[in-house]
Design a protein around this motif. Structure first.
Motif, PDB file in Angstrom:
ATOM      1  N   LEU A 145       5.693 -90.715 -30.726  1.00  0.00           N
ATOM      2  CA  LEU A 145       5.776 -91.963 -31.469  1.00  0.00           C
ATOM      3  C   LEU A 145       6.869 -92.789 -30.793  1.00  0.00           C
ATOM      4  CD1 LEU A 145       5.700 -90.531 -35.102  1.00  0.00           C
ATOM      5  CD2 LEU A 145       3.873 -91.848 -33.988  1.00  0.00           C
ATOM      6  N   GLU A 146       6.792 -94.100 -30.886  1.00  0.00           N
ATOM      7  CA  GLU A 146       7.748 -94.948 -30.179  1.00  0.00           C
ATOM      8  C   GLU A 146       9.205 -94.643 -30.542  1.00  0.00           C
ATOM      9  OE1 GLU A 146       7.543 -99.293 -28.692  1.00  0.00           O
ATOM     10  OE2 GLU A 146       8.089 -99.403 -30.820  1.00  0.00           O
ATOM     11  N   GLU A 147       9.500 -94.608 -31.825  1.00  0.00           N
ATOM     12  CA  GLU A 147      10.891 -94.380 -32.248  1.00  0.00           C
ATOM     13  C   GLU A 147      11.367 -92.986 -31.832  1.00  0.00           C
ATOM     14  OE1 GLU A 147       8.062 -93.647 -35.660  1.00  0.00           O
ATOM     15  OE2 GLU A 147       8.382 -95.321 -34.304  1.00  0.00           O
ATOM     16  N   GLU A 148      10.468 -92.020 -31.795  1.00  0.00           N
ATOM     17  CA  GLU A 148      10.788 -90.657 -31.377  1.00  0.00           C
ATOM     18  C   GLU A 148      11.173 -90.626 -29.891  1.00  0.00           C
ATOM     19  OE1 GLU A 148       8.439 -86.393 -31.755  1.00  0.00           O
ATOM     20  OE2 GLU A 148       7.254 -88.200 -31.356  1.00  0.00           O
ATOM     21  N   LEU A 149      10.403 -91.305 -29.060  1.00  0.00           N
ATOM     22  CA  LEU A 149      10.696 -91.364 -27.626  1.00  0.00           C
ATOM     23  C   LEU A 149      12.046 -92.039 -27.381  1.00  0.00           C
ATOM     24  CD1 LEU A 149       9.844 -91.042 -24.628  1.00  0.00           C
ATOM     25  CD2 LEU A 149       8.830 -93.319 -24.812  1.00  0.00           C
ATOM     26  N   ILE A 150      12.271 -93.162 -28.000  1.00  0.00           N
ATOM     27  CA  ILE A 150      13.517 -93.909 -27.790  1.00  0.00           C
ATOM     28  C   ILE A 150      14.722 -93.075 -28.205  1.00  0.00           C
ATOM     29  CG2 ILE A 150      14.838 -95.930 -28.546  1.00  0.00           C
ATOM     30  CD1 ILE A 150      12.070 -97.396 -28.739  1.00  0.00           C
ATOM     31  N   LYS A 151      14.679 -92.493 -29.401  1.00  0.00           N
ATOM     32  CA  LYS A 151      15.803 -91.665 -29.880  1.00  0.00           C
ATOM     33  C   LYS A 151      16.061 -90.480 -28.947  1.00  0.00           C
ATOM     34  CE  LYS A 151      16.168 -92.202 -34.858  1.00  0.00           C
ATOM     35  NZ  LYS A 151      15.998 -91.538 -36.150  1.00  0.00           N
TER      36      LYS A 151
END
Length: 181
Positions: A145-151
């Protein structure tokens, strides 16, 4: 490819590593748009990532564009845990549609931090899950998920500086290596 090239902001003189790049089809294609690039094309597959395959790929692109490509290309074979790329060398490290395939994502991010020059960029072009548990259509591995990758990436001393949306599910994430101090 043009959207990616514009997002990557490659400039003459840049030294670029591309991890998970097979025989460099995408990377050498990018070099048709900018002279004076040096690419270290890295993969764990010795059958696709070798000087012979890269030379073949370069000739293919030269036939497509009708001219000699002004760039330098090296094949580097790594392992799932180590890139075998030189330390403090790269202006940019590309990971194109490959991050979700890394078996040792943490170790690879730690090493990318070591091979990038201070202030260098990690550029991840990745298909993003639109729903929890979505898998990549080609390889069947789970997508972030986008937020998962960024974090996850930011935990390893990278700061997100830009997101370029190519499509709703395909984005380019540009991170900058945080300085040691």
């Amino acid at each position: 490819m043009k959207k990616s090239f514009d997002a990557y902001q490659l400039r003459a003189g840049d030294v670029v590593a591309s991890i998970g790049a097979a025989s460099g089809v995408w990377e050498i294609g990018l070099a048709t748009m900018q002279d004076g690039l040096t690419f270290y094309i890295q993969d764990i597959d010795v059958y696709s990532c070798n000087e012979e395959e890269i030379a073949y790929t370069k000739k293919y692109w030269e036939r497509q564009v009708g001219r000699i490509i002004d760039g330098v290309f090296y094949a580097v074979v790594g392992t799932p845990q180590k890139t075998n790329l030189p330390l403090q060398t790269f202006d940019k490290v590309l990971v194109i549609n490959a991050f979700h395939e890394f078996e040792y994502q943490q170790e690879m991010l730690e090493e990318i931090g070591l091979i990038l020059k201070d202030g260098g960029q990690l550029i991840i072009e990745e298909e993003i899950a639109l729903t929890l548990g979505q898998v990549h259509e080609g390889c069947g591995l789970p997508l972030f998920l986008e937020e998962e990758l960024i974090k996850f990436v930011q935990k390893y001393r990278f700061e997100l500086i830009k997101i370029v949306e190519k499509e709703a599910f395909l984005k380019v994430y540009i991170f900058q290596k945080k300085s040691e101090t």
